[in-house]
Write a protein that holds these residues in place. Structure first.
Motif, PDB file in Angstrom:
ATOM      1  N   VAL A   5      44.554  31.023  34.359  1.00 12.58           N
ATOM      2  CA  VAL A   5      44.273  32.406  34.744  1.00 12.58           C
ATOM      3  C   VAL A   5      43.135  32.397  35.763  1.00 12.58           C
ATOM      4  N   LEU A   6      43.392  32.994  36.922  1.00 13.28           N
ATOM      5  CA  LEU A   6      42.396  33.067  37.981  1.00 13.28           C
ATOM      6  C   LEU A   6      41.676  34.406  37.929  1.00 13.28           C
ATOM      7  N   ILE A   7      40.336  34.320  37.939  1.00  9.13           N
ATOM      8  CA  ILE A   7      39.505  35.518  37.994  1.00  9.13           C
ATOM      9  C   ILE A   7      38.630  35.406  39.249  1.00  9.13           C
ATOM     10  N   PRO A   8      39.068  36.029  40.349  1.00  7.09           N
ATOM     11  CA  PRO A   8      38.208  36.043  41.531  1.00  7.09           C
ATOM     12  C   PRO A   8      36.980  36.899  41.223  1.00  7.09           C
ATOM     13  N   THR A   9      35.816  36.448  41.647  1.00  7.81           N
ATOM     14  CA  THR A   9      34.597  37.198  41.376  1.00  7.81           C
ATOM     15  C   THR A   9      33.787  37.390  42.637  1.00  7.81           C
ATOM     16  N   ASP A  10      33.203  38.561  42.741  1.00  6.50           N
ATOM     17  CA  ASP A  10      32.271  38.821  43.838  1.00  6.50           C
ATOM     18  C   ASP A  10      30.871  39.069  43.295  1.00  6.50           C
ATOM     19  N   GLY A  11      30.709  38.892  41.988  1.00  7.70           N
ATOM     20  CA  GLY A  11      29.411  39.081  41.370  1.00  7.70           C
ATOM     21  C   GLY A  11      29.061  40.530  41.080  1.00  7.70           C
ATOM     22  N   GLU A  63      27.371  31.055  43.215  1.00  6.75           N
ATOM     23  CA  GLU A  63      27.081  30.190  42.063  1.00  6.75           C
ATOM     24  C   GLU A  63      26.738  31.020  40.829  1.00  6.75           C
ATOM     25  N   ALA A  64      25.928  32.064  41.019  1.00  5.30           N
ATOM     26  CA  ALA A  64      25.570  32.935  39.900  1.00  5.30           C
ATOM     27  C   ALA A  64      26.799  33.667  39.363  1.00  5.30           C
ATOM     28  N   ALA A  65      27.657  34.130  40.258  1.00 10.82           N
ATOM     29  CA  ALA A  65      28.859  34.860  39.847  1.00 10.82           C
ATOM     30  C   ALA A  65      29.812  33.963  39.066  1.00 10.82           C
ATOM     31  N   ILE A  66      29.979  32.742  39.537  1.00 15.91           N
ATOM     32  CA  ILE A  66      30.862  31.796  38.850  1.00 15.91           C
ATOM     33  C   ILE A  66      30.291  31.420  37.487  1.00 15.91           C
ATOM     34  N   THR A  67      28.982  31.197  37.438  1.00 19.35           N
ATOM     35  CA  THR A  67      28.341  30.852  36.170  1.00 19.35           C
ATOM     36  C   THR A  67      28.541  31.955  35.143  1.00 19.35           C
ATOM     37  N   GLU A  68      28.446  33.201  35.570  1.00 19.05           N
ATOM     38  CA  GLU A  68      28.656  34.325  34.655  1.00 19.05           C
ATOM     39  C   GLU A  68      30.066  34.276  34.047  1.00 19.05           C
ATOM     40  N   VAL A  69      31.065  34.057  34.879  1.00 14.14           N
ATOM     41  CA  VAL A  69      32.450  33.994  34.384  1.00 14.14           C
ATOM     42  C   VAL A  69      32.618  32.794  33.453  1.00 14.14           C
ATOM     43  N   GLN A  70      32.105  31.644  33.857  1.00 13.00           N
ATOM     44  CA  GLN A  70      32.235  30.445  33.031  1.00 13.00           C
ATOM     45  C   GLN A  70      31.522  30.609  31.687  1.00 13.00           C
ATOM     46  N   ASP A  71      30.339  31.209  31.694  1.00 14.18           N
ATOM     47  CA  ASP A  71      29.610  31.430  30.436  1.00 14.18           C
ATOM     48  C   ASP A  71      30.367  32.367  29.504  1.00 14.18           C
ATOM     49  N   ARG A  72      30.900  33.443  30.057  1.00 14.97           N
ATOM     50  CA  ARG A  72      31.671  34.382  29.226  1.00 14.97           C
ATOM     51  C   ARG A  72      32.927  33.716  28.678  1.00 14.97           C
ATOM     52  N   ALA A  73      33.573  32.893  29.494  1.00 11.16           N
ATOM     53  CA  ALA A  73      34.766  32.171  29.035  1.00 11.16           C
ATOM     54  C   ALA A  73      34.390  31.189  27.932  1.00 11.16           C
ATOM     55  N   ALA A  74      33.309  30.446  28.118  1.00 11.85           N
ATOM     56  CA  ALA A  74      32.869  29.482  27.108  1.00 11.85           C
ATOM     57  C   ALA A  74      32.523  30.191  25.800  1.00 11.85           C
ATOM     58  N   ASN A  75      31.882  31.353  25.891  1.00  6.32           N
ATOM     59  CA  ASN A  75      31.558  32.125  24.687  1.00  6.32           C
ATOM     60  C   ASN A  75      32.813  32.602  23.959  1.00  6.32           C
ATOM     61  N   ALA A  76      33.909  32.709  24.685  1.00  6.83           N
ATOM     62  CA  ALA A  76      35.195  33.089  24.082  1.00  6.83           C
ATOM     63  C   ALA A  76      35.981  31.856  23.643  1.00  6.83           C
ATOM     64  N   GLY A  77      35.369  30.669  23.765  1.00  3.01           N
ATOM     65  CA  GLY A  77      36.028  29.435  23.338  1.00  3.01           C
ATOM     66  C   GLY A  77      37.062  28.907  24.311  1.00  3.01           C
ATOM     67  N   LEU A  78      36.925  29.276  25.575  1.00  2.52           N
ATOM     68  CA  LEU A  78      37.911  28.888  26.592  1.00  2.52           C
ATOM     69  C   LEU A  78      37.354  27.841  27.548  1.00  2.52           C
ATOM     70  N   ALA A  80      36.831  26.535  31.244  1.00  2.00           N
ATOM     71  CA  ALA A  80      36.688  27.252  32.509  1.00  2.00           C
ATOM     72  C   ALA A  80      36.244  26.302  33.607  1.00  2.00           C
ATOM     73  N   VAL A  81      36.760  26.560  34.784  1.00  2.00           N
ATOM     74  CA  VAL A  81      36.352  25.832  35.981  1.00  2.00           C
ATOM     75  C   VAL A  81      35.942  26.867  37.021  1.00  2.00           C
ATOM     76  N   GLY A  82      35.118  26.446  37.958  1.00  2.00           N
ATOM     77  CA  GLY A  82      34.674  27.374  38.992  1.00  2.00           C
ATOM     78  C   GLY A  82      34.612  26.695  40.335  1.00  2.00           C
ATOM     79  N   GLU A  83      34.800  27.493  41.369  1.00  2.00           N
ATOM     80  CA  GLU A  83      34.760  26.949  42.715  1.00  2.00           C
ATOM     81  C   GLU A  83      34.319  28.018  43.701  1.00  2.00           C
TER      82      GLU A  83
END
Length: 145
Positions: A5-11, A63-78, A80-83
């Protein structure tokens, strides 16, 4: 059904609302979450003499925007990769989706007025919906009414 699942982020704040929809879908499918931030090459090109500070600032925001998505995914037990990639947002999102074998794109939108769309040359989410080869789930910002 959905392995990636791709989640594009702009922060922006819209991403929080997007994640509230995307992460349960990813969890239900034991999918990997892909966070993508696009440094808009039109902005960096418009900066005077390719100002490295502008690009550096955008990359830091990414980097901050990707970290936010990755942290939320990790907290949900998923997983996550970011680029971070450089390019025009819609085109780069679609290229990433094709290259990575993405099964679903979950993207937020601010719900711009027709006038705002003309000024900003359209909506990234609209362009992604119009051209994607996979399903796209569009999440309107809760503050947008």
């Amino acid at each position: 059904m959905y392995d990636d699942v791709l989640i594009p982020t702009d922060g922006s704040d819209t991403v929080a609302e997007t994640l509230s929809h995307a992460l349960p879908i990813a969890a239900d499918n034991d999918a990997t979450v892909h966070a993508l931030y696009v440094v808009d090459s039109r902005i960096t090109a418009a900066a005077s003499d390719g100002d490295a500070d502008v690009e550096s600032t955008l990359e830091s925001e990414g980097e901050a925007a990707i970290t936010e998505v990755q942290d939320r995914a990790a907290n949900a037990g998923l997983d996550a990769v970011g680029e971070i990639r450089k390019g025009t947002p819609a085109k780069t999102i679609l290229e990433y989706a094709d290259e990575q074998g993405i099964d679903l794109i979950v993207i937020g939108t601010r719900g711009k007025s027709p006038r705002e769309k003309v000024v900003s040359m359209g909506s990234v989410s609209e362009r992604v919906v119009d051209s994607a080869s996979v399903p796209v789930f569009v999440v309107r910002d809760a503050d947008d009414g």
